[in-house]
Motif scaffolding. Sequence first.
Motif, PDB file in Angstrom:
ATOM      1  N   THR A 135       0.828  -1.209   0.000  1.00 43.58           N
ATOM      2  CA  THR A 135       0.000   0.000   0.000  1.00 43.58           C
ATOM      3  C   THR A 135       0.863   1.260   0.000  1.00 43.58           C
ATOM      4  OG1 THR A 135      -1.768  -1.134   1.191  1.00 43.58           O
ATOM      5  CG2 THR A 135      -1.793   1.272   1.231  1.00 43.58           C
ATOM      6  N   GLU A 136       1.908   1.251   0.811  1.00 44.98           N
ATOM      7  CA  GLU A 136       2.797   2.409   0.873  1.00 44.98           C
ATOM      8  C   GLU A 136       3.525   2.622  -0.449  1.00 44.98           C
ATOM      9  OE1 GLU A 136       4.132   2.614   5.565  1.00 44.98           O
ATOM     10  OE2 GLU A 136       5.055   1.120   4.242  1.00 44.98           O
TER      11      GLU A 136
ATOM     12  N   ARG B 254       1.101   4.123  -2.913  1.00 46.08           N
ATOM     13  CA  ARG B 254       0.835   5.531  -2.633  1.00 46.08           C
ATOM     14  C   ARG B 254       2.007   6.410  -3.063  1.00 46.08           C
ATOM     15  NH1 ARG B 254      -3.637   7.968  -2.207  1.00 46.08           N
ATOM     16  NH2 ARG B 254      -4.399   6.955  -0.289  1.00 46.08           N
ATOM     17  N   ARG B 255       3.217   5.969  -2.773  1.00 41.79           N
ATOM     18  CA  ARG B 255       4.394   6.725  -3.178  1.00 41.79           C
ATOM     19  C   ARG B 255       4.483   6.815  -4.703  1.00 41.79           C
ATOM     20  NH1 ARG B 255       8.677   7.460   0.577  1.00 41.79           N
ATOM     21  NH2 ARG B 255      10.233   7.162  -1.055  1.00 41.79           N
TER      22      ARG B 255
ATOM     23  N   GLN C 248       1.975   6.730  -6.747  1.00 46.79           N
ATOM     24  CA  GLN C 248       0.911   7.644  -7.149  1.00 46.79           C
ATOM     25  C   GLN C 248       1.375   9.099  -7.023  1.00 46.79           C
ATOM     26  OE1 GLN C 248      -2.452   7.507  -4.532  1.00 46.79           O
ATOM     27  NE2 GLN C 248      -3.780   8.720  -5.869  1.00 46.79           N
ATOM     28  N   ILE C 249       2.023   9.413  -5.924  1.00 49.23           N
ATOM     29  CA  ILE C 249       2.478  10.785  -5.682  1.00 49.23           C
ATOM     30  C   ILE C 249       3.606  11.168  -6.639  1.00 49.23           C
ATOM     31  CG2 ILE C 249       3.606  12.308  -4.002  1.00 49.23           C
ATOM     32  CD1 ILE C 249       2.113  10.673  -1.802  1.00 49.23           C
TER      33      ILE C 249
ATOM     34  N   LEU D  94      -5.575  13.307  -3.997  1.00 51.38           N
ATOM     35  CA  LEU D  94      -5.400  13.060  -2.573  1.00 51.38           C
ATOM     36  C   LEU D  94      -6.307  13.960  -1.750  1.00 51.38           C
ATOM     37  CD1 LEU D  94      -1.494  12.971  -2.503  1.00 51.38           C
ATOM     38  CD2 LEU D  94      -3.052  11.019  -2.660  1.00 51.38           C
TER      39      LEU D  94
ATOM     40  N   LEU E 170      -0.534  13.935   3.164  1.00 51.05           N
ATOM     41  CA  LEU E 170      -0.179  12.604   2.675  1.00 51.05           C
ATOM     42  C   LEU E 170       1.159  12.643   1.926  1.00 51.05           C
ATOM     43  CD1 LEU E 170      -3.651  11.343   1.435  1.00 51.05           C
ATOM     44  CD2 LEU E 170      -2.294  10.369   3.295  1.00 51.05           C
TER      45      LEU E 170
ATOM     46  N   HIS F 167       4.853  10.778   3.290  1.00 48.06           N
ATOM     47  CA  HIS F 167       5.659   9.830   2.533  1.00 48.06           C
ATOM     48  C   HIS F 167       7.027  10.385   2.134  1.00 48.06           C
ATOM     49  CE1 HIS F 167       2.832   6.486   2.045  1.00 48.06           C
ATOM     50  NE2 HIS F 167       1.878   7.387   1.937  1.00 48.06           N
TER      51      HIS F 167
END
Length: 210
Positions: A16-17, A20-21, A23-24, A51, A56, A60
């Motif tokens: 998940t992390e 998310r990273r 995605q960013i 987001l 968020l 990260h």
Amino acid sequence: MQVNPDLMAELGLSVTEAARRAQIVGATIGVLADVGYRQTTFTKIKERAGLSSTRLISYHFTNKAGLMQAVLSTVVETKSRFLTERTGGALDPADRRGYLRAHIETSIAFLRAYPECVRALTELAANTDDADGWVMTKVLVDDLRVHGLARQLKQGQAEGVFGEFTPEVMAMSIAQAVDGVAAAYAADPSLDVETYGREIAETFVKATAP
């Protein structure tokens, strides 16, 4: 730009992390490409990534420097994977002439395959004086564009594969030739970049011959 979470596969990160990273970082590359480095803010990245909060991003990456480090690392790894895919993973690093040809053809093909990465890298290279940015950006961008290739050329000269020339000058000339294609392609997306890549590669293979 969609970033493969595998590129975020760092020690201790959950799936998940990593997602998310990725995605960013992908959203950051898109914002850099669209509005430029100076206009890239956490707010715009948040909106691009969909987001709920800029916190968020801070969670990260802590700060802008950490985020730009991840962006540059992702662009470098994306280009490396692109080279591997184009050559089928069969390129021998000891084959200096083959590496030179592949480097040039891949750099030019990359313009069309990953235009956002190219524009983001250009923005990072042009804004290395940002006090909030990552201090190693200029070093790594210069290494990616020129110094890494110069080392390959110098090694090839030592092995008798290449002729007499100044490696840094030749590497800079190659980088500027690629930049010229990038500018032409930006002005005319119908440009046949594959032909440009082959012919420019052939030109420099001949120019570096012993």
